[in-house]
Write a protein that holds these residues in place. Structure first.
Motif, PDB file in Angstrom:
ATOM      1  N   UNK A 189      97.556  59.017  79.936  1.00  0.00           N
ATOM      2  CA  UNK A 189      97.167  59.092  78.529  1.00  0.00           C
ATOM      3  C   UNK A 189      97.116  60.560  78.126  1.00  0.00           C
ATOM      4  N   UNK A 190      97.006  60.804  76.838  1.00  0.00           N
ATOM      5  CA  UNK A 190      96.922  62.191  76.374  1.00  0.00           C
ATOM      6  C   UNK A 190      95.661  62.837  76.939  1.00  0.00           C
ATOM      7  N   UNK A 191      95.758  64.048  77.439  1.00  0.00           N
ATOM      8  CA  UNK A 191      94.619  64.690  78.095  1.00  0.00           C
ATOM      9  C   UNK A 191      93.666  65.425  77.148  1.00  0.00           C
ATOM     10  N   UNK A 192      93.608  65.017  75.899  1.00  0.00           N
ATOM     11  CA  UNK A 192      92.797  65.721  74.906  1.00  0.00           C
ATOM     12  C   UNK A 192      91.375  66.007  75.343  1.00  0.00           C
ATOM     13  N   UNK A 193      90.694  64.985  75.861  1.00  0.00           N
ATOM     14  CA  UNK A 193      89.304  65.165  76.299  1.00  0.00           C
ATOM     15  C   UNK A 193      89.215  66.155  77.464  1.00  0.00           C
ATOM     16  N   UNK A 194      90.133  66.032  78.409  1.00  0.00           N
ATOM     17  CA  UNK A 194      90.137  66.950  79.551  1.00  0.00           C
ATOM     18  C   UNK A 194      90.439  68.369  79.101  1.00  0.00           C
ATOM     19  N   UNK A 195      91.380  68.513  78.157  1.00  0.00           N
ATOM     20  CA  UNK A 195      91.701  69.847  77.648  1.00  0.00           C
ATOM     21  C   UNK A 195      90.466  70.496  77.036  1.00  0.00           C
ATOM     22  N   UNK A 196      89.691  69.720  76.294  1.00  0.00           N
ATOM     23  CA  UNK A 196      88.461  70.251  75.694  1.00  0.00           C
ATOM     24  C   UNK A 196      87.458  70.657  76.767  1.00  0.00           C
ATOM     25  N   UNK A 197      87.343  69.833  77.804  1.00  0.00           N
ATOM     26  CA  UNK A 197      86.353  70.139  78.844  1.00  0.00           C
ATOM     27  C   UNK A 197      86.774  71.313  79.716  1.00  0.00           C
ATOM     28  N   UNK A 198      88.082  71.584  79.802  1.00  0.00           N
ATOM     29  CA  UNK A 198      88.532  72.723  80.601  1.00  0.00           C
ATOM     30  C   UNK A 198      88.034  74.035  80.026  1.00  0.00           C
ATOM     31  N   UNK A 199      87.782  74.054  78.743  1.00  0.00           N
ATOM     32  CA  UNK A 199      87.280  75.257  78.080  1.00  0.00           C
ATOM     33  C   UNK A 199      85.775  75.450  78.293  1.00  0.00           C
ATOM     34  N   UNK A 200      85.104  74.430  78.821  1.00  0.00           N
ATOM     35  CA  UNK A 200      83.653  74.532  79.020  1.00  0.00           C
ATOM     36  C   UNK A 200      83.328  74.418  80.508  1.00  0.00           C
ATOM     37  N   UNK A 201      82.092  74.625  80.827  1.00  0.00           N
ATOM     38  CA  UNK A 201      81.662  74.549  82.222  1.00  0.00           C
ATOM     39  C   UNK A 201      81.544  73.110  82.700  1.00  0.00           C
ATOM     40  N   UNK A 202      81.614  72.129  81.797  1.00  0.00           N
ATOM     41  CA  UNK A 202      81.472  70.730  82.189  1.00  0.00           C
ATOM     42  C   UNK A 202      82.652  70.239  83.023  1.00  0.00           C
ATOM     43  N   UNK A 203      83.749  70.954  83.023  1.00  0.00           N
ATOM     44  CA  UNK A 203      84.929  70.533  83.784  1.00  0.00           C
ATOM     45  C   UNK A 203      84.662  70.529  85.287  1.00  0.00           C
ATOM     46  N   UNK A 204      83.729  71.331  85.760  1.00  0.00           N
ATOM     47  CA  UNK A 204      83.403  71.347  87.184  1.00  0.00           C
ATOM     48  C   UNK A 204      82.810  70.016  87.632  1.00  0.00           C
ATOM     49  N   UNK A 205      82.260  69.237  86.698  1.00  0.00           N
ATOM     50  CA  UNK A 205      81.652  67.957  87.034  1.00  0.00           C
ATOM     51  C   UNK A 205      82.648  66.805  87.043  1.00  0.00           C
ATOM     52  N   UNK A 206      83.886  67.071  86.662  1.00  0.00           N
ATOM     53  CA  UNK A 206      84.923  66.043  86.620  1.00  0.00           C
ATOM     54  C   UNK A 206      85.726  66.129  87.908  1.00  0.00           C
ATOM     55  N   UNK A 207      85.866  65.014  88.594  1.00  0.00           N
ATOM     56  CA  UNK A 207      86.658  64.993  89.823  1.00  0.00           C
ATOM     57  C   UNK A 207      88.084  64.565  89.494  1.00  0.00           C
ATOM     58  N   UNK A 208      89.015  65.126  90.219  1.00  0.00           N
ATOM     59  CA  UNK A 208      90.425  64.851  89.982  1.00  0.00           C
ATOM     60  C   UNK A 208      90.726  63.358  90.101  1.00  0.00           C
ATOM     61  N   UNK A 209      90.127  62.700  91.064  1.00  0.00           N
ATOM     62  CA  UNK A 209      90.353  61.265  91.248  1.00  0.00           C
ATOM     63  C   UNK A 209      89.970  60.480  89.988  1.00  0.00           C
ATOM     64  N   UNK A 210      89.000  60.980  89.236  1.00  0.00           N
ATOM     65  CA  UNK A 210      88.517  60.285  88.042  1.00  0.00           C
ATOM     66  C   UNK A 210      89.422  60.452  86.829  1.00  0.00           C
ATOM     67  N   UNK A 211      90.342  61.405  86.859  1.00  0.00           N
ATOM     68  CA  UNK A 211      91.240  61.596  85.721  1.00  0.00           C
ATOM     69  C   UNK A 211      92.632  61.016  85.974  1.00  0.00           C
ATOM     70  N   UNK A 212      92.873  60.528  87.186  1.00  0.00           N
ATOM     71  CA  UNK A 212      94.166  59.916  87.478  1.00  0.00           C
ATOM     72  C   UNK A 212      94.301  58.607  86.712  1.00  0.00           C
ATOM     73  N   UNK A 213      95.534  58.221  86.433  1.00  0.00           N
ATOM     74  CA  UNK A 213      95.839  56.983  85.720  1.00  0.00           C
ATOM     75  C   UNK A 213      95.154  55.814  86.432  1.00  0.00           C
ATOM     76  N   UNK A 214      94.195  55.163  85.773  1.00  0.00           N
ATOM     77  CA  UNK A 214      93.451  54.078  86.431  1.00  0.00           C
ATOM     78  C   UNK A 214      94.289  52.814  86.658  1.00  0.00           C
ATOM     79  N   UNK A 215      95.465  52.759  86.068  1.00  0.00           N
ATOM     80  CA  UNK A 215      96.330  51.588  86.261  1.00  0.00           C
ATOM     81  C   UNK A 215      97.036  51.623  87.606  1.00  0.00           C
ATOM     82  N   UNK A 216      96.982  52.769  88.278  1.00  0.00           N
ATOM     83  CA  UNK A 216      97.648  52.928  89.567  1.00  0.00           C
ATOM     84  C   UNK A 216      96.614  53.017  90.677  1.00  0.00           C
ATOM     85  N   UNK A 217      96.951  52.546  91.877  1.00  0.00           N
ATOM     86  CA  UNK A 217      95.999  52.688  92.982  1.00  0.00           C
ATOM     87  C   UNK A 217      95.845  54.154  93.351  1.00  0.00           C
ATOM     88  N   UNK A 218      94.645  54.548  93.755  1.00  0.00           N
ATOM     89  CA  UNK A 218      94.447  55.951  94.156  1.00  0.00           C
ATOM     90  C   UNK A 218      95.353  56.296  95.344  1.00  0.00           C
TER      91      UNK A 218
END
Length: 120
Positions: free
Chosen positions: A23-52
């Motif tokens: 999906x469009x990474x708009x929310x992630x792009x916004x969080x990359x500009x703030x310190x909150x991005x450190x709380x996001x794990x890469x596994x959590x932003x992967x396409x949830x329709x696919x197996x990890x």
């Protein structure tokens, strides 16, 4: 705005994240500009329709693409790589990632050269 090769790099970063996320990474792009991005794990932003991914080579490729995408999204255009540099990085990195995706954030992926083991 003047269109330069650095605009291409930014567009590549957005497209690469969109492909990884499904999906469009708009929310992630916004969080990359703030310190909150450190709380996001890469596994959590992967396409949830696919197996990890569990294959270390696939994980390494995902981390590499994420690292390059985030580098291309730097707010200062002069600090973004050229697409030639991005291409060279992809060609030179054939490695296995040794840290699980659930233990790394997208911002940490940007700095993870030392978490690879050689796999040539």
């Amino acid at each position: 705005m003047v269109v330069t090769e650095k605009c291409d790099a930014y567009s590549f970063g957005v497209l690469a994240l969109e492909t990884i996320m499904g999906k469009h990474p708009g929310e992630l792009l916004s969080s990359l500009e703030s310190s909150s991005a450190q709380n996001i794990m890469l596994i959590d932003v992967l396409d949830p329709r696919l197996p990890p991914p569990t294959n270390p080579i696939v994980v390494g490729n995902i981390v590499l693409v994420t690292r390059m995408a985030i580098t291309c999204l730097r707010s200062e255009p002069r600090s973004r790589p050229t697409m030639l540099r991005v291409s060279q990085e992809f060609q030179s990195c054939r490695k296995t990632f040794v840290t699980p995706l659930c233990a790394i954030s997208p911002l940490q992926a940007r700095k993870c050269r030392n978490r690879f083991s050689s796999n040539k």
